[in-house]
Enzyme design. Structure first.
Site, PDB file in Angstrom:
ATOM      1  N   CYS A 168       0.801  -1.220   0.000  1.00  0.00           N
ATOM      2  CA  CYS A 168       0.000   0.000   0.000  1.00  0.00           C
ATOM      3  C   CYS A 168       0.839   1.279   0.000  1.00  0.00           C
ATOM      4  O   CYS A 168       0.303   2.377  -0.166  1.00  0.00           O
ATOM      5  CB  CYS A 168      -0.924  -0.002   1.211  1.00  0.00           C
ATOM      6  SG  CYS A 168      -1.596  -1.627   1.607  1.00  0.00           S
ATOM      7  N   HIS A 308      -2.871   8.266   5.363  1.00  0.00           N
ATOM      8  CA  HIS A 308      -3.052   6.919   4.819  1.00  0.00           C
ATOM      9  C   HIS A 308      -4.496   6.480   5.068  1.00  0.00           C
ATOM     10  O   HIS A 308      -5.135   5.930   4.176  1.00  0.00           O
ATOM     11  CB  HIS A 308      -2.057   5.959   5.476  1.00  0.00           C
ATOM     12  CG  HIS A 308      -2.060   4.588   4.891  1.00  0.00           C
ATOM     13  ND1 HIS A 308      -1.830   4.346   3.558  1.00  0.00           N
ATOM     14  CD2 HIS A 308      -2.273   3.364   5.445  1.00  0.00           C
ATOM     15  CE1 HIS A 308      -1.890   3.045   3.313  1.00  0.00           C
ATOM     16  NE2 HIS A 308      -2.168   2.430   4.448  1.00  0.00           N
ATOM     17  N   GLU A 319      -1.866   5.557  13.117  1.00  0.00           N
ATOM     18  CA  GLU A 319      -1.419   6.715  12.326  1.00  0.00           C
ATOM     19  C   GLU A 319      -1.605   8.006  13.112  1.00  0.00           C
ATOM     20  O   GLU A 319      -0.731   8.887  13.099  1.00  0.00           O
ATOM     21  CB  GLU A 319      -2.179   6.789  11.010  1.00  0.00           C
ATOM     22  CG  GLU A 319      -1.710   7.937  10.129  1.00  0.00           C
ATOM     23  CD  GLU A 319      -2.322   7.945   8.735  1.00  0.00           C
ATOM     24  OE1 GLU A 319      -1.860   8.742   7.900  1.00  0.00           O
ATOM     25  OE2 GLU A 319      -3.267   7.153   8.476  1.00  0.00           O
ATOM     26  N   LYS A 340      -9.061   7.929   0.898  1.00  0.00           N
ATOM     27  CA  LYS A 340      -9.686   6.604   0.817  1.00  0.00           C
ATOM     28  C   LYS A 340     -11.138   6.612   1.291  1.00  0.00           C
ATOM     29  O   LYS A 340     -11.875   5.665   1.004  1.00  0.00           O
ATOM     30  CB  LYS A 340      -8.877   5.594   1.639  1.00  0.00           C
ATOM     31  CG  LYS A 340      -7.493   5.301   1.077  1.00  0.00           C
ATOM     32  CD  LYS A 340      -6.741   4.314   1.944  1.00  0.00           C
ATOM     33  CE  LYS A 340      -5.330   4.084   1.454  1.00  0.00           C
ATOM     34  NZ  LYS A 340      -4.458   5.280   1.635  1.00  0.00           N
ATOM     35  N   HIS A 345      -9.482   1.776  -0.923  1.00  0.00           N
ATOM     36  CA  HIS A 345      -8.040   1.537  -0.880  1.00  0.00           C
ATOM     37  C   HIS A 345      -7.579   0.982  -2.221  1.00  0.00           C
ATOM     38  O   HIS A 345      -7.813  -0.190  -2.539  1.00  0.00           O
ATOM     39  CB  HIS A 345      -7.706   0.561   0.244  1.00  0.00           C
ATOM     40  CG  HIS A 345      -6.264   0.557   0.631  1.00  0.00           C
ATOM     41  ND1 HIS A 345      -5.262   0.957  -0.223  1.00  0.00           N
ATOM     42  CD2 HIS A 345      -5.632   0.187   1.791  1.00  0.00           C
ATOM     43  CE1 HIS A 345      -4.090   0.837   0.380  1.00  0.00           C
ATOM     44  NE2 HIS A 345      -4.302   0.382   1.602  1.00  0.00           N
ATOM     45  N   PHE A 404       1.533  -3.209   3.875  1.00  0.00           N
ATOM     46  CA  PHE A 404       1.837  -4.527   4.414  1.00  0.00           C
ATOM     47  C   PHE A 404       3.340  -4.787   4.310  1.00  0.00           C
ATOM     48  O   PHE A 404       4.007  -4.340   3.381  1.00  0.00           O
ATOM     49  CB  PHE A 404       1.091  -5.615   3.636  1.00  0.00           C
ATOM     50  CG  PHE A 404      -0.398  -5.600   3.825  1.00  0.00           C
ATOM     51  CD1 PHE A 404      -0.958  -5.520   5.086  1.00  0.00           C
ATOM     52  CD2 PHE A 404      -1.249  -5.674   2.736  1.00  0.00           C
ATOM     53  CE1 PHE A 404      -2.327  -5.513   5.265  1.00  0.00           C
ATOM     54  CE2 PHE A 404      -2.623  -5.671   2.901  1.00  0.00           C
ATOM     55  CZ  PHE A 404      -3.164  -5.580   4.167  1.00  0.00           C
TER      56      PHE A 404
END
Length: 428
Positions: A168, A308, A319, A340, A345, A404
């Site tokens: 990501c 994010h 975050e 997002k 995503h 990830f």
């Protein structure tokens, strides 16, 4: 003390292209973001009725033949088709009709998972019908460096070429690394960014098995809700974000229009877990801190953060914690929004689309909202620009992208001033 990099080491954005669940170009993407419109809906690319998750962010109405012949398109995975079409928009937007010195043009397109749908389809053909029915393009189309390859071929770009696969964080890392090429002097121009196009039964099933996806099938537009107390997972999506980066001296010499300057890039590992972020947010904080150091600015000089913001139980409070580690009390005055919330995503494309949204924020001085923010979460207590776009003075902004495998990337973008460029970079 104020320090300015020489123009030969300054990197600016001169072109942008986007495919997203909000539309087929940058204009549609930005219009949808400012309107607070969701691009999430029921899955149409396959029959998802037997799965617990039946919603996604699809790019509707995409036609690869606006850039490619039908024969060329058939030999590519959807992610490569996305890359070429979005790159065409970006290159035209930058004002290029061919490159006079192709050896000075680099290509760096990232992808999270690549053309897996081609491999999956051809594996099934082989196991059902045997070798004679397998396409000779099966393996070539499915490997992750093909979007970079096809973009370089399409534009005749013969400079450095590479592929980023950082889950990501991919799109943002591709931009950061491409900027480094220009700073190092091995390219004057870079076509860079990220793509993802893998809305398949296996992809949805895999993330559903991880319990990572939202199950709000009956209200897809409200399913992605970053930082909201009732979030229950991210919404899987597809898209492409491609930027043309250029050495400032090169852009000025040809009279290019400049959107923003790439001021800083930070990249840090969690070294923690394959699918979960570091619980204390230290890796994300390091990436942000290092991006600020690279930009030679202090935390107090950031006016906006493109988060994010995945809408998962784990990411959003971590975050938020990381932002507080870097910005301290200043964090409470910085507006933060999550792209997002409207597009879901887009995996390998997410960081690049976030960078495009941020560059347009710097141009238009409007911050897009985080939609579906209804119930505050005590662990997420910052200003997430809830539900309605906001006018604001934004000179420097941060883009976050975490992936990830513990990949953490942050970019710092600066507003371009028509009277001579970004203000001098401060620092020691």
């Amino acid at each position: 003390m104020q320090v300015s990099r020489p123009e030969t080491q300054r990197v600016v954005i001169t072109g942008m292209g986007a495919l997203s669940p909000l539309g087929l170009n940058v204009g549609a993407f930005w219009e949808g973001l400012i309107a607070g419109r969701s691009g999430i809906g029921p899955i149409t690319q396959f029959d998802a009725s037997g799965l617990p998750v039946r919603i996604a962010g699809e790019v509707k109405g995409f036609d690869p033949t606006i850039a490619l012949s039908p024969k060329e398109a058939r030999r590519m995975a959807r992610c490569s088709q996305f890359a070429v079409v979005a790159a065409l928009e970006a290159v035209r937007d930058a004002g290029f009709d061919g490159f006079p010195d192709p050896e000075r043009v680099g290509t760096l397109i990232g992808v999270g998972m690549g053309g897996y749908e081609v491999a999956d389809r051809q594996i099934q053909i082989f196991r059902t019908h045997g070798l004679a029915r397998v396409s000779p393009f099966a393996l070539v189309a499915s490997i992750p460096n093909m979007p970079s390859h096809h973009v370089s071929v399409y534009f005749g770009a013969k400079g450095p070429i590479a592929t980023v696969a950082a889950a990501c964080a991919t799109g943002a890392q591709a931009i950061g690394e491409a900027a480094e090429w220009i700073r190092r002097g091995i390219a004057d121009i870079a076509i860079c960014g990220g793509v993802e196009a893998l809305i398949t039964d296996f992809a949805i099933a895999g993330f559903a098995a991880m319990r990572a996806l939202s199950t709000r099938n009956e209200e897809p537009e409200r399913a992605s809700r970053p930082f909201d107390a009732h979030r229950n997972g991210f919404v899987y999506a597809e898209g492409a974000g491609i930027l043309v980066l250029e050495r400032l001296s090169h852009a000025r010499a040809r009279g290019a229009r400049i959107y923003a300057e790439v001021l800083g890039y930070g990249n840090a590992a969690d070294a923690h877990h394959a699918a979960a972020p570091e619980p204390d947010g230290a890796g994300a904080a390091r990436a942000m801190r290092w991006a600020l150091q690279d930009a030679r600015i202090g935390p107090e000089e950031i006016d906006y953060i493109n988060a994010h913001g995945t809408s998962t139980r784990l990411n959003d409070p971590i975050e938020t914690m990381a932002i507080k580690q870097v910005f301290g009390e200043t964090a409470y005055r910085i507006p933060i929004s999550a792209t997002k919330s409207m597009i879901g995503h887009t995996m390998g494309a997410a960081g690049a689309l976030g960078a495009i949204a941020t560059a347009l924020t710097l141009v238009h001085q409007i911050i897009h909202p985080t939609i579906n923010y209804e119930t505050p979460d005590p662990e997420c207590d910052l200003d997430y620009v809830p539900n309605v776009a906001r006018k604001a003075g934004v000179r420097r902004a941060l883009v976050n992208a975490f992936g990830f495998g513990g990949h953490n990337v942050a970019l710092v973008l600066g507003r371009w001033e028509e009277d001579g460029g970004e203000a001098p970079i401060t620092g020691g």
